[in-house]
Design an enzyme around this catalytic site. Structure first.
Site, PDB file in Angstrom:
ATOM      1  N   LYS A  49     -34.995  21.284-131.141  1.00  0.00           N
ATOM      2  CA  LYS A  49     -36.352  21.381-131.336  1.00  0.00           C
ATOM      3  C   LYS A  49     -36.875  20.447-130.478  1.00  0.00           C
ATOM      4  CE  LYS A  49     -39.789  23.449-134.608  1.00  0.00           C
ATOM      5  NZ  LYS A  49     -40.080  23.705-135.900  1.00  0.00           N
ATOM      6  N   SER A  74     -40.055  27.400-141.168  1.00  0.00           N
ATOM      7  CA  SER A  74     -40.209  27.287-139.740  1.00  0.00           C
ATOM      8  C   SER A  74     -38.457  27.556-139.224  1.00  0.00           C
ATOM      9  CB  SER A  74     -40.635  26.394-139.117  1.00  0.00           C
ATOM     10  OG  SER A  74     -42.032  26.429-139.177  1.00  0.00           O
ATOM     11  N   SER A  95     -41.754  28.203-137.040  1.00  0.00           N
ATOM     12  CA  SER A  95     -42.107  27.481-135.519  1.00  0.00           C
ATOM     13  C   SER A  95     -40.945  27.305-134.652  1.00  0.00           C
ATOM     14  CB  SER A  95     -42.765  26.365-135.576  1.00  0.00           C
ATOM     15  OG  SER A  95     -42.243  25.521-136.448  1.00  0.00           O
TER      16      SER A  95
END
Lengths: 487, 105
Positions: free
Chosen positions: A80, A179, A155
């Site tokens: 990420k 997330s 996310s």
């Protein structure tokens, strides 16, 4: 020998160690697949082709020298874009960090590389991890491979799509209020949020430090066990890391669920759920019972306060953590009136997106002198109460079952101008975050129109092993994990 | 229940000043409306019965996470080199971060 793509990380690494295929072959295959499909999906922010191939060549060279290769030898992995990798850009999906190059490497990535992993590049996210749709990134939205009009969740939506689209068997995410778990659910894969402190956050862009956890997403829960063993444990660079636990991946597999008590709190398994989601969770309970588990109806009072509690505390911490972005030492700067104070204000106003500004304002309000007693302090006490109630719950059961999200993946414009409605969709993932508990989302079924639906298992702190063993048993007895959205 | 929060535009402008934000004309009404809605809704936790439990500052209050074992040895470590520290700055001069003037002439 032909590549077993998509295969588990464990299978791919074993083949590299044996010489059945090379790390370079795996990297090239992953990169070619990204080139073919990611224009449509936009899972990646930055594909680091040259770096990945260089790493892969080093793995192959080490093998030719007869060196011992690690458990992720040659396995392509995505991470990420809120994790630091020395020399590469880390933006957290924000204009305010555009062009920032990390001067050091996050512990989680350093440990993966030491175990032989080949990092493919960074994946998209909601700005600073503040969202559940992967639509607020300065790099643009990521799309769900099950339908381009659908959000992938967030996310860690880019990491979820990277795995769901078979760009790589494993991707790294972060989970502050769901997330990792929610995008795993929306994309039909597994996602693990470990116990708070299990995995070092050194090198993670901070959002809400008492909640932030680094997690991982994969098709095969065995890869999540392997990942946890490689990256978990104490880190001198992060004093919030917890003492080591026994290795998870090498524990003997369970054949059944006999002796396991599964708690089903009615508050997390009924009110406000989409009908198809409720049906999938009920089916998971029946499957568990058929495999020998004991189902325990139970109560989790106070969990209805979890969403406001989470948002008040997370935004309070975010308002503090994001105070560091002033345009002086790194990142975006917009000068104004030739003055430092005006420059800081203009830098932050032009550098942060709308949702980030909203959360900073909410956190500033909740922790302000005038309102902290009524909001922040009450939320802290509500959090402590929920921790006590989870502790009481785990006296009655070994794991807790619920859906991961009250609804399946939705269209990007499903919640216009209504952040509250979107926040309420986090109702099933924020309780575990508030209590620092490990939780795992696994595929549980699909809606009539084909959208994946995940089910979530929660365990006491440090009991990730039972979650991953349970997931392996489900995988052996169900076929929800087999569906793939792309050819 | 606590008194409802008066949430006018002056309130949000004050919060923005505290947070070092300048709210643009297009964002101000949107943020005002959304913040108002969130504060009203989250007043529920403010009005919830005050539990007897102590406030938690740590999600794992049963075990202190910061144990002597989890702290690094008391040895000085080299910081970033000066060129590394300056590499991401928007403006530098003479080995320092360059910023607009802080004190009015």
């Amino acid at each position: 020998m032909s590549l077993p793509w998509p295969g588990s990380a464990g299978t791919l690494a074993a083949g590299v160690r044996r010489g059945d295929w090379s790390a370079v072959e795996l990297a090239r295959h992953a990169l070619a697949r990204i080139a073919t499909h990611d224009g449509d999906l936009h899972a990646f922010v930055d594909v680091q082709t040259e770096r990945a191939l260089r790493q892969a060549q080093q793995i192959d060279a080490a093998r030719h020298r007869g060196e011992q290769l690690g458990p992720f030898a040659g396995v392509p992995i995505a991470y990420k874009d809120n994790l630091a990798l020395a020399g590469e850009c880390t933006t957290a999906g924000s204009r305010i960090l555009r062009g920032y190059r990390a001067p050091y490497t996050a512990t989680v990535l350093a440990r993966l590389e030491a175990a032989g992993a080949v990092l493919l590049g960074s994946t998209n996210l909601d700005e600073f991890g503040m969202g559940s749709t992967t639509t607020s990134s300065v790099h643009g939205p990521t799309h769900n491979p099950y339908g381009r009009h659908l959000v992938p969740g967030g996310s860690s939506g880019g990491s979820a799509v990277a795995v769901a689209a078979d760009f790589c068997p494993l991707a790294i995410g972060s989970d502050t209020g769901g997330s990792v778990r929610q995008p795993a659910s929306f994309c039909g894969i597994s996602g693990l949020k470990p116990t708070w402190g299990r995995v070092s956050r050194s090198g993670l862009v901070a959002y809400a430090s008492s909640l932030d956890c680094i997690g991982a997403l994969a098709r095969d829960p065995a890869d999540l066990a392997l990942w946890l063993d490689v990256v978990g444990g104490p880190d001198p660079a992060d004093p919030t890391t917890r003492p080591a636990i026994a290795a998870v991946a090498t524990q003997p597999p369970r054949e059944h669920l006999r002796g396991l008590r599964i708690g089903i709190p009615w508050q997390l398994n009924g009110p406000g759920l989409d009908d198809e989601v409720a049906a999938v969770a009920a089916a998971a309970a029946r499957t568990a019972a058929s495999l020998g588990a004991e189902l325990v109806d139970c109560d989790l009072p106070g969990v209805e306060h979890a969403v406001p509690t989470y948002y008040l505390l997370a935004t309070t911490e975010a308002a503090s953590n994001l105070a560091r972005y002033d345009g002086v030492r790194y990142g975006h700067r917009r000068e104004a009136l030739g003055r430092l104070d005006s420059t800081v204000t203009q830098t932050r106003s032009s550098g942060f997106g709308l949702e980030v500004q909203l959360r900073i304002l909410l956190g500033t309000f909740a922790s302000s002198h005038a309102h902290a007693a009524q909001f922040q302090r009450r939320a802290e006490r509500a959090r402590a109460a929920l921790q006590a109630r989870f502790a009481a719950l785990f006296a009655q059961c070994d794991v807790v079952l619920s859906p991961t999200s009250p609804i399946p993946a939705f269209a990007a414009d499903a919640f216009p101008d209504d952040p509250l409605a979107l926040y309420l969709c986090d109702a099933l993932t924020v309780p575990q975050s508030l209590c620092g508990l490990p939780a795992l989302s696994i595929p549980g079924g699909r809606s009539q129109d084909g959208r994946p639906i995940g089910v979530q298992w929660t365990a006491p702190a440090d009991h990730e092993a039972v979650l991953l063993q349970l997931a392996a048993v489900f995988r052996a007895h169900t076929d929800h994990h087999l569906h793939r959205p792309l050819p | 229940m606590p008194n409802p929060i008066e949430f006018d535009r002056n309130t949000i402008q004050h919060l923005a000043e505290l947070a070092r934000l300048h709210l643009t004309a297009d964002r101000l009404p949107v943020l005002h409306q959304r913040l108002q809605r969130l504060v009203e809704a989250f007043g529920a936790v403010a009005g919830a019965p005050d539990p007897s439990a102590d406030a938690a500052v740590h999600p794992d209050s049963d075990q202190a996470a910061t144990t002597p074992e989890s702290l690094r040895p008391d040895l000085p470590q080299p910081p970033l080199r000066q060129d590394q520290a300056l590499a991401n700055a928007s403006k530098t001069a003479g080995g320092a971060f360059l910023v607009p003037r802080v004190i009015d002439a």
